[in-house]
Design an enzyme around this catalytic site. Structure first.
Site, PDB file in Angstrom:
ATOM      1  N   ARG A  73      20.999 103.752  54.471  1.00  0.00           N
ATOM      2  CA  ARG A  73      21.813 103.157  53.403  1.00  0.00           C
ATOM      3  C   ARG A  73      20.919 102.769  52.212  1.00  0.00           C
ATOM      4  O   ARG A  73      20.882 103.478  51.209  1.00  0.00           O
ATOM      5  CB  ARG A  73      22.586 101.951  53.971  1.00  0.00           C
ATOM      6  CG  ARG A  73      23.695 101.432  53.061  1.00  0.00           C
ATOM      7  CD  ARG A  73      23.215 100.522  51.949  1.00  0.00           C
ATOM      8  NE  ARG A  73      22.528  99.326  52.430  1.00  0.00           N
ATOM      9  CZ  ARG A  73      21.869  98.517  51.607  1.00  0.00           C
ATOM     10  NH1 ARG A  73      21.802  98.747  50.316  1.00  0.00           N
ATOM     11  NH2 ARG A  73      21.232  97.453  52.092  1.00  0.00           N
ATOM     12  N   ASP A  74      20.154 101.702  52.348  1.00  0.00           N
ATOM     13  CA  ASP A  74      19.312 101.259  51.230  1.00  0.00           C
ATOM     14  C   ASP A  74      18.312 102.357  50.857  1.00  0.00           C
ATOM     15  O   ASP A  74      18.034 102.615  49.683  1.00  0.00           O
ATOM     16  CB  ASP A  74      18.560  99.984  51.643  1.00  0.00           C
ATOM     17  CG  ASP A  74      18.106  99.126  50.472  1.00  0.00           C
ATOM     18  OD1 ASP A  74      18.029  99.646  49.344  1.00  0.00           O
ATOM     19  OD2 ASP A  74      17.815  97.935  50.689  1.00  0.00           O
ATOM     20  N   HIS A 118      14.342  90.709  54.160  1.00  0.00           N
ATOM     21  CA  HIS A 118      14.578  92.048  53.609  1.00  0.00           C
ATOM     22  C   HIS A 118      13.691  92.198  52.367  1.00  0.00           C
ATOM     23  O   HIS A 118      14.028  91.733  51.289  1.00  0.00           O
ATOM     24  CB  HIS A 118      16.066  92.142  53.254  1.00  0.00           C
ATOM     25  CG  HIS A 118      16.518  93.429  52.645  1.00  0.00           C
ATOM     26  ND1 HIS A 118      17.315  94.332  53.321  1.00  0.00           N
ATOM     27  CD2 HIS A 118      16.342  93.964  51.409  1.00  0.00           C
ATOM     28  CE1 HIS A 118      17.591  95.359  52.541  1.00  0.00           C
ATOM     29  NE2 HIS A 118      17.021  95.165  51.368  1.00  0.00           N
ATOM     30  N   HIS A 169      11.505  94.355  49.585  1.00  0.00           N
ATOM     31  CA  HIS A 169      11.132  95.590  48.883  1.00  0.00           C
ATOM     32  C   HIS A 169       9.673  95.459  48.483  1.00  0.00           C
ATOM     33  O   HIS A 169       9.152  94.356  48.336  1.00  0.00           O
ATOM     34  CB  HIS A 169      12.060  95.804  47.683  1.00  0.00           C
ATOM     35  CG  HIS A 169      13.440  96.263  48.093  1.00  0.00           C
ATOM     36  ND1 HIS A 169      13.832  97.582  48.020  1.00  0.00           N
ATOM     37  CD2 HIS A 169      14.483  95.591  48.620  1.00  0.00           C
ATOM     38  CE1 HIS A 169      15.077  97.689  48.467  1.00  0.00           C
ATOM     39  NE2 HIS A 169      15.505  96.498  48.842  1.00  0.00           N
ATOM     40  N   CYS A 228      17.532  99.850  44.583  1.00  0.00           N
ATOM     41  CA  CYS A 228      18.915  99.651  44.188  1.00  0.00           C
ATOM     42  C   CYS A 228      19.098 100.224  42.792  1.00  0.00           C
ATOM     43  O   CYS A 228      18.347  99.897  41.881  1.00  0.00           O
ATOM     44  CB  CYS A 228      19.238  98.162  44.203  1.00  0.00           C
ATOM     45  SG  CYS A 228      20.894  97.822  43.592  1.00  0.00           S
ATOM     46  N   ASN A 262      11.794  99.852  50.262  1.00  0.00           N
ATOM     47  CA  ASN A 262      11.719  98.727  51.204  1.00  0.00           C
ATOM     48  C   ASN A 262      10.398  98.767  51.963  1.00  0.00           C
ATOM     49  O   ASN A 262       9.720  99.794  52.012  1.00  0.00           O
ATOM     50  CB  ASN A 262      12.840  98.850  52.243  1.00  0.00           C
ATOM     51  CG  ASN A 262      14.211  98.596  51.672  1.00  0.00           C
ATOM     52  OD1 ASN A 262      14.734  99.394  50.899  1.00  0.00           O
ATOM     53  ND2 ASN A 262      14.798  97.481  52.038  1.00  0.00           N
TER      54      ASN A 262
HETATM   55  P1  HMG Z   1      34.691  98.099  39.608  1.00  0.00           P
HETATM   56  O1  HMG Z   1      34.552  99.338  38.796  1.00  0.00           O
HETATM   57  O2  HMG Z   1      34.730  96.777  38.911  1.00  0.00           O
HETATM   58  O3  HMG Z   1      35.906  98.229  40.657  1.00  0.00           O
HETATM   59  O4  HMG Z   1      33.455  98.082  40.638  1.00  0.00           O
HETATM   60  P2  HMG Z   1      37.458  98.068  40.498  1.00  0.00           P
HETATM   61  O5  HMG Z   1      37.904  97.184  41.601  1.00  0.00           O
HETATM   62  O6  HMG Z   1      37.813  97.709  39.083  1.00  0.00           O
HETATM   63  O7  HMG Z   1      37.969  99.560  40.803  1.00  0.00           O
HETATM   64  C1  HMG Z   1      37.680 100.659  39.954  1.00  0.00           C
HETATM   65  C2  HMG Z   1      37.965 101.958  40.704  1.00  0.00           C
HETATM   66  O8  HMG Z   1      37.086 102.104  41.823  1.00  0.00           O
HETATM   67  C3  HMG Z   1      39.359 102.038  41.272  1.00  0.00           C
HETATM   68  O9  HMG Z   1      39.711 103.413  41.280  1.00  0.00           O
HETATM   69  C4  HMG Z   1      39.167 101.570  42.684  1.00  0.00           C
HETATM   70  O10 HMG Z   1      40.155 102.029  43.555  1.00  0.00           O
HETATM   71  C5  HMG Z   1      37.827 102.176  43.038  1.00  0.00           C
HETATM   72  P3  HMG Z   1      40.621 104.081  40.122  1.00  0.00           P
HETATM   73  O11 HMG Z   1      41.885 103.274  40.155  1.00  0.00           O
HETATM   74  O12 HMG Z   1      39.853 103.905  38.844  1.00  0.00           O
HETATM   75  O13 HMG Z   1      40.757 105.503  40.566  1.00  0.00           O
HETATM   76  N1  HMG Z   1      37.111 101.415  44.078  1.00  0.00           N
HETATM   77  C6  HMG Z   1      36.654 101.929  45.232  1.00  0.00           C
HETATM   78  N2  HMG Z   1      36.672 103.162  45.740  1.00  0.00           N
HETATM   79  C7  HMG Z   1      36.105 103.335  46.965  1.00  0.00           C
HETATM   80  N3  HMG Z   1      35.518 102.352  47.665  1.00  0.00           N
HETATM   81  C8  HMG Z   1      35.479 101.105  47.178  1.00  0.00           C
HETATM   82  C9  HMG Z   1      36.063 100.854  45.903  1.00  0.00           C
HETATM   83  N4  HMG Z   1      36.173  99.742  45.157  1.00  0.00           N
HETATM   84  C10 HMG Z   1      36.821 100.095  44.058  1.00  0.00           C
HETATM   85  N5  HMG Z   1      34.886 100.130  47.876  1.00  0.00           N
HETATM   86  C11 HMG Z   1      32.533  97.528  42.765  1.00  0.00           C
HETATM   87  C12 HMG Z   1      33.293  97.019  41.555  1.00  0.00           C
HETATM   88  C13 HMG Z   1      32.156  96.328  43.597  1.00  0.00           C
HETATM   89  C14 HMG Z   1      33.444  98.444  43.563  1.00  0.00           C
HETATM   90  C15 HMG Z   1      31.293  98.307  42.277  1.00  0.00           C
HETATM   91  O14 HMG Z   1      30.573  97.474  41.427  1.00  0.00           O
HETATM   92  C16 HMG Z   1      30.384  98.762  43.401  1.00  0.00           C
HETATM   93  O15 HMG Z   1      30.735  99.658  44.156  1.00  0.00           O
HETATM   94  N6  HMG Z   1      29.178  98.173  43.518  1.00  0.00           N
HETATM   95  C17 HMG Z   1      28.224  98.482  44.563  1.00  0.00           C
HETATM   96  C18 HMG Z   1      26.896  98.864  43.975  1.00  0.00           C
HETATM   97  C19 HMG Z   1      25.916  99.175  45.080  1.00  0.00           C
HETATM   98  O16 HMG Z   1      26.243  99.868  46.032  1.00  0.00           O
HETATM   99  N7  HMG Z   1      24.662  98.677  44.977  1.00  0.00           N
HETATM  100  C20 HMG Z   1      23.662  98.900  45.976  1.00  0.00           C
HETATM  101  C21 HMG Z   1      23.871  98.102  47.215  1.00  0.00           C
HETATM  102  S1  HMG Z   1      23.284  96.415  47.058  1.00  0.00           S
HETATM  103  C22 HMG Z   1      21.620  96.490  47.507  1.00  0.00           C
HETATM  104  O17 HMG Z   1      21.073  97.547  47.647  1.00  0.00           O
HETATM  105  C23 HMG Z   1      20.861  95.208  47.787  1.00  0.00           C
HETATM  106  C24 HMG Z   1      20.601  94.965  49.268  1.00  0.00           C
HETATM  107  O18 HMG Z   1      19.846  96.024  49.834  1.00  0.00           O
HETATM  108  C25 HMG Z   1      19.861  93.653  49.476  1.00  0.00           C
HETATM  109  C26 HMG Z   1      18.563  93.551  48.664  1.00  0.00           C
HETATM  110  O19 HMG Z   1      17.802  94.514  48.518  1.00  0.00           O
HETATM  111  O20 HMG Z   1      18.289  92.415  48.254  1.00  0.00           O
HETATM  112  C27 HMG Z   1      21.921  94.842  50.041  1.00  0.00           C
HETATM  113 MG    MG Z   2      17.698  96.291  49.547  1.00  0.00          MG
END
Ligand code: HMG
Ligand code: MG
Length: 298
Positions: free
Chosen positions: A14-15, A206, A208, A239, A248
């Site tokens: 995933r990450d 966790h 990086h 990310c 990581n």
């Molecule tokens: P948004 O654009 O504000 O979402 O994104 P929305 O609710 O306004 O929806 C827009 C469209 O997306 C809609 O579709 C929804 O249905 C669809 P449309 O009507 O336009 O056709 N949609 C989805 N489709 C599939 N699956 C879903 C989903 N949600 C909405 N879940 C949102 C808001 C939160 C969805 C977006 O910002 C997002 O996906 N963010 C995630 C980003 C990400 O993955 N970042 C990396 C992971 S975090 C990380 O790595 C850190 C970590 O490792 C810890 C660390 O390192 O510290 C965990």
């Molecule tokens: Mg991470």
């Protein structure tokens, strides 16, 4: 160290992969997960159900989760941003979800398109539903020591979010140094604060490795009795919404360290090295794990 056994929570599929520009086909992702399980890893974060418009690389979560040959005793958690993602993931025989509020306002906006408070509300909806469904919930807090947009982050706010995640029913909270700016000093200050709201066995670390501090940060954290460590095969990771974030802590390097400390992991380092080589070869780039490089070069 303070403990004799460490649980490794692998985040590579995933990450590790989410930041890769070239799409990794579903069967390669599954084969990587299989190799990690074969090496003895018991917790493998295998997919995320975020918006495919935001992270294309993770858009095949359903196919991945439906086709992993599940090994008994292995946990395959998935990352969930909102109820929509939860509903999709639920079709895939999941046992654990991870929710991920941010420790900084600016990063919350970039990563989740909402404020920290709004993010916590959304994640509470997910957690409430998961608890009802009998699905385990893990929490992450990101940017626990520093934010790419705001700079240093005060530990008090991180402890507060950690507490809220436990109130939502999380069995564990993983403290994420998303951009790898922490040092042993800032990690110790963080631990002292967060341990006022949590027991060490409820926390994971966790790290990086952007500034090359992941291993020393980990050793600093382990002194507090932490029992779970997140790492990524071959040191992959990052990310897409955290400027400058690199990979990581590499799982191979973690296992090597723990072996040296006499800490039991039940992981086969030789098989782990193979898994690391498998994915680095596919991605066509050298491994970020120094242990993997050293052993492969011999
Ligand atoms: P948004 O654009 O504000 O979402 O994104 P929305 O609710 O306004 O929806 C827009 C469209 O997306 C809609 O579709 C929804 O249905 C669809 P449309 O009507 O336009 O056709 N949609 C989805 N489709 C599939 N699956 C879903 C989903 N949600 C909405 N879940 C949102 C808001 C939160 C969805 C977006 O910002 C997002 O996906 N963010 C995630 C980003 C990400 O993955 N970042 C990396 C992971 S975090 C990380 O790595 C850190 C970590 O490792 C810890 C660390 O390192 O510290 C965990
Ligand atoms: Mg991470």
């Amino acid at each position: 160290t303070a403990v004799s056994q460490i649980r490794i929570y692998e985040v590579g599929p995933r990450d590790g992969l989410q930041n890769e520009a070239k799409f990794v086909p579903t069967d390669i992702k599954i084969e990587l997960i299989n190799k990690l399980a074969a090496a003895g890893i018991k917790d493998i974060e295998s997919a995320s159900f975020v918006s495919p418009k935001w992270v294309k690389q993770m858009s095949d979560g359903v196919e991945v989760m439906k086709n992993i040959p599940r090994v008994p005793g292995v946990n395959y958690p998935v990352l969930i941003p909102n109820l929509k993602g939860y509903e999709i993931a639920k079709q895939c025989n999941i046992e654990e979800v991870a929710i991920f509020p941010a420790g900084s306002e600016a990063f919350s906006q970039k990563n989740l398109n909402c404020s920290v408070e709004e993010g916590l509300k959304r994640f509470k909806l997910v957690a409430d539903q998961a608890v009802k469904d009998g699905i385990r919930v893990r929490g992450y807090v990101s940017c626990v020591v520093g934010c790419p947009y705001e700079g240093p982050i005060h530990p008090k706010g991180i402890a507060k979010i950690t507490e809220q995640l436990f109130e939502m029913g999380c069995y564990e909270v993983s403290l994420g140094d998303t951009i790898g700016v922490g040092t042993a000093g800032s990690v110790k200050r963080l631990m002292r604060e967060v341990l006022t709201v949590a027991k060490p066995e409820q926390l994971a670390l966790h790290f990086h490795d952007t500034y090359g501090q992941a291993l020393s940060n980990l050793v600093a954290g382990l002194e507090f009795g932490i029992k779970t460590v997140d790492s990524s095969i071959s040191g992959l990771g990052g990310c897409p919404y955290a400027r400058g974030a690199s990979g990581n802590l590499a799982t191979e390097d973690l296992v090597y360290l723990l072996y040296g400390l006499g800490v039991n992991t039940n992981v086969d380092l030789v098989k782990l090295i193979e898994a690391g080589r498998y994915i680095s070869n596919f991605l066509g780039k050298p491994t970020e794990s120094k242990v993997n490089r050293a052993i492969s070069d011999r």
